[in-house]
Design a protein around this motif. Structure first.
Motif, short mmCIF file in Angstrom:
data_model
loop_
_atom_site.label_atom_id
_atom_site.label_comp_id
_atom_site.label_asym_id
_atom_site.label_seq_id
_atom_site.Cartn_x
_atom_site.Cartn_y
_atom_site.Cartn_z
N ASN A 264 1.10 11.99 -32.14
CA ASN A 264 0.58 13.38 -32.38
C ASN A 264 1.65 14.08 -32.74
O ASN A 264 1.39 15.10 -33.32
N GLY A 265 3.03 13.67 -32.43
CA GLY A 265 4.05 14.76 -32.77
C GLY A 265 4.32 16.10 -31.69
O GLY A 265 4.95 17.02 -32.01
N SER A 266 3.36 16.00 -30.74
CA SER A 266 3.49 17.19 -29.61
C SER A 266 4.48 16.84 -28.71
O SER A 266 4.66 15.48 -28.27
N VAL A 267 5.07 17.64 -28.05
CA VAL A 267 6.28 17.59 -27.01
C VAL A 267 5.76 18.22 -25.91
O VAL A 267 5.35 19.33 -25.77
N ARG B 88 -1.65 18.87 -34.37
CA ARG B 88 -0.51 18.27 -34.16
C ARG B 88 0.71 18.92 -34.19
O ARG B 88 0.75 20.09 -34.37
N ALA B 89 1.77 18.32 -33.52
CA ALA B 89 3.22 19.06 -33.30
C ALA B 89 2.95 20.28 -32.82
O ALA B 89 3.38 21.31 -33.12
N LEU B 90 2.36 20.32 -31.41
CA LEU B 90 2.34 21.51 -30.66
C LEU B 90 3.10 21.24 -29.57
O LEU B 90 3.70 20.21 -28.98
N ALA B 91 3.77 22.66 -28.85
CA ALA B 91 4.43 22.47 -27.63
C ALA B 91 3.41 22.51 -26.54
O ALA B 91 2.69 23.42 -26.46
N LEU B 92 3.57 21.60 -25.62
CA LEU B 92 2.78 21.70 -24.47
C LEU B 92 3.55 21.75 -23.28
O LEU B 92 4.57 21.18 -22.91
N THR C 226 1.58 26.75 -29.11
CA THR C 226 2.14 26.23 -27.77
C THR C 226 0.93 26.49 -27.01
O THR C 226 0.16 27.36 -27.04
N VAL C 227 0.72 25.63 -26.22
CA VAL C 227 -0.44 25.54 -25.21
C VAL C 227 0.12 25.27 -23.92
O VAL C 227 0.94 24.44 -23.65
N ALA C 228 -0.13 26.34 -22.93
CA ALA C 228 0.67 26.12 -21.62
C ALA C 228 -0.65 25.60 -20.76
O ALA C 228 -1.72 26.10 -20.97
#
Length: 405
Positions: free
Chosen positions: A162-165, A227-231, A250-252
């Protein structure tokens, strides 16, 4: 932000933080740049809009002799005109290795400096399909999740697919409105909390599959970034709120959040928050597009549950209040995010061949059909896998009273 509860109707729901913006951004060092700046639509006059017959190169005017020769050749060919170049596709969103490093080590980079430096020097394999940049992120994930091989594998699979970290939120204090000040501290989803990372990875894969299916059925491009979201994971000290919030792609995610008790709940919570990011990136779309519908319903019904029932995208009630989508103070942005969940839920059921347990949302009052159509057109290329409305469909269930928490 979604309400901080677990089960619709039966759970005791709390109000959304009134001090938060529509994208639920916290006030503190964890804030990212506004989402609207992260995904601004390409301006008119992009390279795709090249005029037909323009000079082939970037130099000065074409010499007269060359122009005459070209004109004669064109005449001999029947004055054939070259078609304009096709529009160049927008680059896929991605997280760079430097950005991943900041997401994974927001406050403790010094303690891991030797490992971070080793990742920077490069760990690309001889096989070579992944780029060194991609391999550096995978190296950083292994470093961050060292000590929990299963969590490291889940975080790496999430990034590869998904490209998310999946990293950490910064410690900070959040203004919780009537709740007071909330203390948020970073915490990795490892060991006893690993299920949260696994639920996240499964949720993002599910959204990937659904959006791909909608794109195949769409009449225009799907414009919904997922895609490519900061988690960024955290825990609220002596509290269970907020379950999640979002800003700046960004999703916290709160490991103690009251909503996060099942894979299904996590999937819908993440979709809700991701919608807020897209809504903001589309110039606060819900405010302009859905306010007339939302305001008309509120003017007609106020907070009366019996009146609002046909218009509520979901059954979730706020303790001592009304439907979460129409709770005073939440605004049209939360109505839109709840509508997005209903759209996601029904499209997912259609893709999986599942029967809906109640009347499709669009088959309710005319306001529902208009809101549904507007959302589908703006974000999902007009795609709608839900069957057309017909008589005799199951009626919507009546809401039940919320249980006290």
């Amino acid at each position: 932000m979604r309400p901080d509860a677990t089960l619709p109707l039966l759970a005791a729901l709390t109000l959304a933080l009134p001090a938060l913006a529509v994208a639920c951004a916290p006030s503190g060092p964890g804030n990212a740049a506004p989402a609207g700046k992260a995904a601004a639509p390409p301006p008119p006059g992009s390279p795709a809009a090249v005029a037909a017959g323009a000079p082939p190169g970037p130099g000065g005017p074409v010499p007269a002799s060359a122009a005459s020769t070209g004109a004669a050749a064109a005449s001999a060919r029947g004055a054939q005109v070259r078609a304009p170049s096709p529009a160049a596709p927008e680059p896929a969103p991605s997280i760079s290795a430097d950005e991943a490093e900041a997401i994974l080590f927001p406050e403790d980079a010094a303690a891991h400096q030797a490992g971070i430096d080793a990742c920077r020097r490069g760990h690309a394999s001889a096989a070579g399909p992944p780029s060194p940049e991609h391999e550096r992120v995978r190296c950083l994930l292994a470093l961050r999740y060292h000590g929990d091989a299963q969590a490291a594998a889940s975080a790496t699979a999430l990034f590869d697919g998904n490209g998310s970290v999946a990293g950490l939120e910064r410690e900070h204090l959040m203004d919780g409105g009537y709740r007071g000040t909330l203390h948020l501290v970073p915490e990795l989803p490892v060991r006893a909390e690993r299920r949260h990372l696994e639920w996240t990875a499964a949720a993002m894969a599910d959204v990937d599959a659904l959006v791909a299916d909608l794109a195949a059925a769409a009449s225009s491009p799907v414009r919904y970034r997922h895609r490519a979201l900061a988690l960024r994971y955290f825990r609220s000290v002596r509290a269970r709120t907020p379950s999640a919030y979002a800003a700046g792609w960004t999703v916290a995610y709160n490991l103690a959040g009251s909503l996060h008790r099942s894979a299904d709940a996590v999937r819908e919570t993440l979709f809700h928050e991701i919608f807020h990011l897209n809504d903001s990136a589309h110039g606060a779309w819900s405010q302009a597009a859905l306010s007339p519908i939302f305001d008309g319903i509120v003017a007609r019904c106020g907070t009366r549950i019996s009146c609002l029932t046909p218009y509520a995208p979901n059954e979730t009630l706020v303790k001592g209040g009304t439907y979460y989508a129409f709770q005073p103070g939440n605004g049209v942005g939360e109505y839109a995010a709840e509508l997005a969940i209903r759209y996601y839920r029904e499209q997912r059921a259609a893709l999986r061949g599942e029967r809906l347990g109640k009347t499709p949302f669009k088959c309710g009052p005319p306001e529902n059909a208009r809101a549904w159509s507007l959302l589908a057109a703006e974000f999902f290329g007009g795609a709608d896998r839900v069957a057309p409305c017909h008589e005799g469909a199951p009626s919507a269930p009546r809401p039940r009273a919320s249980a006290a928490r």
